[in-house]
Scaffold this motif. Structure first.
Motif, PDB file in Angstrom:
ATOM      1  N   UNK A  53       0.924  -1.259  -0.165  1.00 14.54           N
ATOM      2  CA  UNK A  53      -0.011  -0.019   0.206  1.00 14.54           C
ATOM      3  C   UNK A  53       0.849   1.321   0.093  1.00 14.54           C
ATOM      4  N   UNK A  54       0.527   2.122  -0.916  1.00 21.01           N
ATOM      5  CA  UNK A  54       1.109   3.541  -0.843  1.00 21.01           C
ATOM      6  C   UNK A  54       0.067   4.395  -0.381  1.00 21.01           C
ATOM      7  N   UNK A  55       0.490   5.127   0.724  1.00 18.78           N
ATOM      8  CA  UNK A  55      -0.468   5.967   1.666  1.00 18.78           C
ATOM      9  C   UNK A  55       0.135   7.279   1.697  1.00 18.78           C
ATOM     10  N   UNK A  73       7.485   1.869   5.629  1.00 21.55           N
ATOM     11  CA  UNK A  73       8.538   2.619   5.616  1.00 21.55           C
ATOM     12  C   UNK A  73       8.320   3.960   4.678  1.00 21.55           C
ATOM     13  N   UNK A  74       9.249   4.856   4.664  1.00 22.01           N
ATOM     14  CA  UNK A  74       8.567   5.952   3.843  1.00 22.01           C
ATOM     15  C   UNK A  74       8.400   7.016   4.740  1.00 22.01           C
ATOM     16  N   UNK A  75       7.500   7.685   4.662  1.00 23.17           N
ATOM     17  CA  UNK A  75       6.745   9.008   5.505  1.00 23.17           C
ATOM     18  C   UNK A  75       6.361   8.534   6.626  1.00 23.17           C
ATOM     19  N   UNK A  76       6.339   9.278   7.817  1.00 24.05           N
ATOM     20  CA  UNK A  76       6.040   9.062   9.073  1.00 24.05           C
ATOM     21  C   UNK A  76       4.790   9.822   9.310  1.00 24.05           C
ATOM     22  N   UNK A  77       3.512   9.025   9.288  1.00 29.98           N
ATOM     23  CA  UNK A  77       2.216   9.347   9.747  1.00 29.98           C
ATOM     24  C   UNK A  77       1.767   8.885  11.192  1.00 29.98           C
ATOM     25  N   UNK A 107       7.075  13.628   8.782  1.00 28.23           N
ATOM     26  CA  UNK A 107       7.875  13.985   7.548  1.00 28.23           C
ATOM     27  C   UNK A 107       7.558  13.087   6.499  1.00 28.23           C
ATOM     28  N   UNK A 108       7.765  13.714   5.288  1.00 28.05           N
ATOM     29  CA  UNK A 108       7.380  13.031   4.015  1.00 28.05           C
ATOM     30  C   UNK A 108       6.049  13.096   3.466  1.00 28.05           C
ATOM     31  N   UNK A 109       5.800  12.423   2.339  1.00 28.52           N
ATOM     32  CA  UNK A 109       4.579  12.661   1.837  1.00 28.52           C
ATOM     33  C   UNK A 109       3.971  10.962   1.557  1.00 28.52           C
ATOM     34  N   UNK A 110       4.850  10.168   1.319  1.00 28.13           N
ATOM     35  CA  UNK A 110       4.149   8.853   1.177  1.00 28.13           C
ATOM     36  C   UNK A 110       4.575   7.735   1.768  1.00 28.13           C
ATOM     37  N   UNK A 269       8.828  12.305  -2.089  1.00 30.97           N
ATOM     38  CA  UNK A 269       8.564  12.780  -0.524  1.00 30.97           C
ATOM     39  C   UNK A 269       8.276  14.201  -0.417  1.00 30.97           C
ATOM     40  N   UNK A 270       8.271  14.906  -1.578  1.00 33.58           N
ATOM     41  CA  UNK A 270       8.030  16.406  -1.229  1.00 33.58           C
ATOM     42  C   UNK A 270       6.688  17.016  -1.739  1.00 33.58           C
ATOM     43  N   UNK A 271       6.487  17.945  -0.928  1.00 29.83           N
ATOM     44  CA  UNK A 271       5.060  18.534  -1.419  1.00 29.83           C
ATOM     45  C   UNK A 271       5.153  20.205  -1.477  1.00 29.83           C
ATOM     46  N   UNK A 272       3.983  20.597  -1.455  1.00 28.43           N
ATOM     47  CA  UNK A 272       3.670  22.053  -1.790  1.00 28.43           C
ATOM     48  C   UNK A 272       4.838  22.777  -1.026  1.00 28.43           C
ATOM     49  N   UNK A 273       5.330  23.775  -1.560  1.00 31.21           N
ATOM     50  CA  UNK A 273       6.150  24.701  -1.122  1.00 31.21           C
ATOM     51  C   UNK A 273       7.752  24.049  -0.761  1.00 31.21           C
TER      52      UNK A 273
END
Length: 283
Positions: A53-55, A73-77, A107-110, A269-273
């Protein structure tokens, strides 16, 4: 089985994508950040191409209807299992009935949720990756049931862990090569391209990231040519577009740069701005 209790902002099933179908106009798709996805699968001894799953931006909540093992793994939600915080990049035992949810963004996006044996949704054109008009659904919906491999008793330690690489998410360097039309740029434009701190605009998705800063040009249009994830296009208005995993297979804008695989993962892993600079490397 996995039951989706809350789909979140944008959660999809992804693997390494559809390779070899560009001639039919089919995008590669697949995980946006293959680095993070590979970590999650590797912790579970899954094949690299196992679906997971990509969240995106969190908000997802699922219930496991069978025993299994997972890795995130990846972004921390701020993932929690049965209301208890759990670690990233760690092999975790799951019991039937357990509920996993994702909340506050750190941190991160996905983020990537791998399950032992991979998610067993149907394959379309040799891939389980969800994509609009290719698969039945292009993202998860509340109530969806996802098939997983029944997990046999696993006597291995459940404490397998990979150290978090935080600079990977915070680095502003985006490595790239010269694109086929890089030669069209003047010396001044090249300097501007490589010295400017660019920002991601609100127009960002799995298809591509539009950047806020522009590079003025009067380039002639080019013949429609092949593009791939990581291609950086320069439009007549001066806007730059970084193509991502769901991008089209052809385009008519000059292809001035080509991101490395590592750079595509970092951009995912980057988002707006979010700010970054292109760093040209030798071929």
């Amino acid at each position: 089985m996995i039951k989706v209790l809350k789909a979140g902002f944008y959660t999809t099933v992804q693997d390494m994508g559809r390779i070899g179908f560009a001639s039919f106009g089919v995008p590669v798709s697949g995980v946006m950040d293959s680095y993070s996805a590979n970590i999650a699968n590797s912790i579970l001894d899954n094949s690299i191409d196992s679906a997971l799953l990509e969240i995106t931006f969190g908000g997802t909540k699922i219930q496991f209807l069978a025993d299994t093992f997972i890795a995130i793994s990846g972004a921390d939600f701020s993932p929690v299992l049965n209301q208890q915080k759990i670690k990233h990049n760690t092999r975790i035992k799951i019991n039937s009935g357990d509920v996993l949810s994702f909340g506050k963004l750190n941190f991160g996006v996905r983020s990537y949720l791998a399950v032992k044996g991979g998610i067993q949704t149907p394959k379309v054109l040799n891939s389980r990756s969800q994509y609009q008009s290719i698969t039945k659904n292009f993202r998860l919906q509340k109530g969806d049931i996802l098939k997983i491999v029944p997990c046999v008793d696993d006597t291995k330690s459940t404490n397998a862990t990979v150290k978090l690489n935080l600079p990977y998410f915070t680095s502003t360097d985006v490595e790239c090569f010269e694109g086929p039309e890089f030669y069209l740029l003047s010396l001044q434009q090249k300097k501007q391209l490589l010295k400017t701190m660019f920002r991601v605009s609100s127009e960002n998705s799995r298809m591509g990231y539009h950047l806020k800063e522009t590079i003025r040009n009067n380039f002639p249009s080019i013949l429609t040519s092949g593009v791939v994830p990581g291609t950086v296009q320069l439009t007549p208005s001066g806007k730059l577009i970084v193509l991502m995993r769901d991008c089209q297979v052809t385009g008519g804008y000059p292809r001035i740069l080509q991101l490395t695989e590592k750079a595509i993962n970092k951009m995912a892993q980057k988002t707006l701005n979010a700010q970054f600079k292109f760093r040209l490397i030798n071929a």
